[in-house]
Motif scaffolding. Structure first.
Motif, short mmCIF file in Angstrom:
data_model
loop_
_atom_site.label_atom_id
_atom_site.label_comp_id
_atom_site.label_asym_id
_atom_site.label_seq_id
_atom_site.Cartn_x
_atom_site.Cartn_y
_atom_site.Cartn_z
N ASN A 17 50.00 66.60 71.41
CA ASN A 17 50.43 65.31 71.95
C ASN A 17 50.73 64.34 70.81
O ASN A 17 50.34 64.58 69.67
N GLY A 19 49.72 61.21 69.62
CA GLY A 19 48.72 60.15 69.67
C GLY A 19 48.91 59.07 68.62
O GLY A 19 48.24 58.04 68.67
N SER A 32 54.36 57.58 68.31
CA SER A 32 53.12 57.39 69.06
C SER A 32 53.40 57.12 70.54
O SER A 32 54.28 56.33 70.89
N GLN A 33 52.65 57.81 71.39
CA GLN A 33 52.68 57.67 72.85
C GLN A 33 53.91 58.30 73.51
O GLN A 33 54.06 58.20 74.74
N ALA A 98 41.88 60.40 72.62
CA ALA A 98 43.11 60.92 72.02
C ALA A 98 42.80 61.64 70.71
O ALA A 98 43.37 62.70 70.41
N ASN A 413 51.52 63.56 78.41
CA ASN A 413 51.54 62.16 78.01
C ASN A 413 50.13 61.58 78.05
O ASN A 413 49.16 62.30 78.32
N ASP A 414 50.03 60.29 77.80
CA ASP A 414 48.72 59.64 77.69
C ASP A 414 47.84 59.88 78.92
O ASP A 414 46.66 60.19 78.81
#
Length: 448
Positions: A17, A19, A32-33, A98, A413-414
């Motif tokens: 991911n 992060g 990021s994200q 994360a 995703n987050d």
């Protein structure tokens, strides 16, 4: 005695991911994200392994880590069942979750430092797991890394394993990302090149002002002592602090070496000329002919090098004596970098061919071809002692490709990081993987 350089690429984990966890790594922070694709990331990495295997290079695979690291979250005060720990962390401390979910172990250049048997006092291949203590999400990797390496290189007659250095900033160690070995041939004594960003105890060495210098001189010296390296077989060099502040968080973002060749940017090092003289003289005493290829800043700016990861490439020796440079697609997309590479390969130098790979999922998180692989020089009898389950073959490639399709999500995703089911999926996948790679019990959930 025949000897080979073998590349062990990190298999991207199921929790890949974005992060944005790595301060000082421009690509990591820039994306990021963003939504990631773990399945695509793993398949891109496997495609590179397969391609190099088919080109005749010795290729292996290094297993990912269990994520999320529930034990790390428990040590930070989150209690209850595994699902409760994850849910509470998501509510109260999403950045910690994360970090404990990161698949950063895919970048195996940071897993450890390796010294071949030709260089060491006891004639064994030595491994020191990197403590990676500059970043929390990476500092939790080395216990599992040590178990995985021990399962891959298990014979104590041929292999020696050292624990990570003390987990304090004075001994910050980032592994092979700041280490290169020069030699006439892989089975003969060589010169090991340790690059550091700062000194922990000597104020005469300048330090960067914006981003942290992750590798210390003292850590590099400690690894050299642990591996039993002689003074004649070691050279230390400092990165230019201003270049670290431009996003060159590891030496492998600004230089790459192999055999008798160092390919580097003009602004990579402090005190470049005396360093090159020392490398040349020490390698000459070991029968080698050191060659330095300097990329001038007028041709490729540091900013372009960081964006394209020109130097985070694999420099591979071919049987005809020439070298092949493996670069990411981003090098072809950068006009200045691509123009330079065409000029480089059109001359009579050692680098004769460029091959481009699509590693976008890794690149967007800050890791290119060199980040994804750990180089291990092995003599023929040492190669025979490596766990055969981790050596890439057409059959293993097919098996791992099917394994990825079976277990990996195609988007993350987050909000997905808070899903306790992701831990179940990861453990199920890794339990099957340890059987595929014949590793035995190496993950915490298998040891309880």
């Amino acid at each position: 005695m025949p000897a080979f350089e073998m590349n062990f690429d990190g298999l991207v984990g199921p929790t890949h991911n974005y992060g944005g966890l790595s301060y000082g790594n421009v690509a990591s922070q820039s994306n990021s994200q963003a939504c990631s694709n773990p399945r695509e990331a793993a398949l891109q990495g496997l495609a590179k392994m397969k391609a190099l295997m088919e080109m005749g290079f010795k290729q292996g695979v290094l297993a990912p880590q269990e994520r999320p690291d529930v034990a790390a979250l428990r040590s930070l005060g989150f209690a209850g069942s595994d699902a409760e720990v994850i849910s509470r962390a998501a509510r109260e401390a999403m950045p910690l979750l994360a970090a404990c979910m990161s698949a950063s172990s895919m970048w195996t250049a940071n897993s450890c430092t390796v010294s071949p048997s030709a260089d060491t006092a006891d004639g064994r291949v030595h491994f020191t797991a990197a403590n990676l203590n500059c970043k929390f999400h990476r500092s939790i990797e080395h216990p599992t890394t040590s178990r995985v390496l021990a399962a891959m290189f298990a014979d104590p007659q041929h292999f020696a394993h050292h624990a990570a250095l003390p987990a304090v900033s004075q001994f910050g160690d980032e592994g092979a990302a700041n280490h290169t070995r020069f030699c006439k041939s892989y089975g003969e004594p060589g010169v090991e090149f340790f690059v550091f960003g700062r000194s922990a105890f000597d104020s005469r060495f300048p330090a960067p002002q914006r981003y942290p210098a992750r590798q210390t001189l003292e850590a590099s010296q400690a690894v050299a002592r642990l591996h039993g390296l002689s003074e004649e077989g070691v050279v230390y060099a400092q990165q230019t602090p201003a270049v670290i502040d431009q996003g060159v968080f590891h030496n492998d973002v600004i230089a790459v070496g192999n055999g008798e060749v160092l390919f580097y940017h003009q602004d990579a090092f402090l005190h470049t000329e005396p360093m090159l003289v020392e490398l040349q003289e020490k390698l000459a005493r070991r029968g080698g002919n050191f060659q330095a290829i300097c990329v001038p800043r007028e041709a490729v700016a540091v900013e372009d090098a960081v964006k394209s990861y020109l130097f985070n490439s694999q420099l591979l020796s071919r049987t005809d004596g020439s070298m092949l440079l493996i670069v990411p697609e981003e090098c072809r997309s950068n006009a200045r970098v691509w123009t330079y590479l065409q000029q480089l390969t059109s001359g009579s130098g050692p680098i004769r061919e460029i091959k481009v790979f699509d590693l976008k999922q890794s690149m967007q998180n800050g890791g290119g071809p060199a980040c994804l692989r750990l180089r291990v020089a092995l003599k023929e009898h040492e190669l025979a002692a490596v766990n055969p389950g981790v050596i890439m073959t057409p059959a293993l490639y097919d098996t791992l490709t099917a394994w990825v399709h079976k277990h990996y999500r195609d988007r993350l995703n987050d909000s997905d990081l808070a899903d306790p089911q992701l831990l179940v999926e990861c453990r199920t996948a890794l339990d099957e993987l340890t059987r595929i790679l014949k590793l035995g019990a190496v993950y915490p959930f298998q040891l309880t």
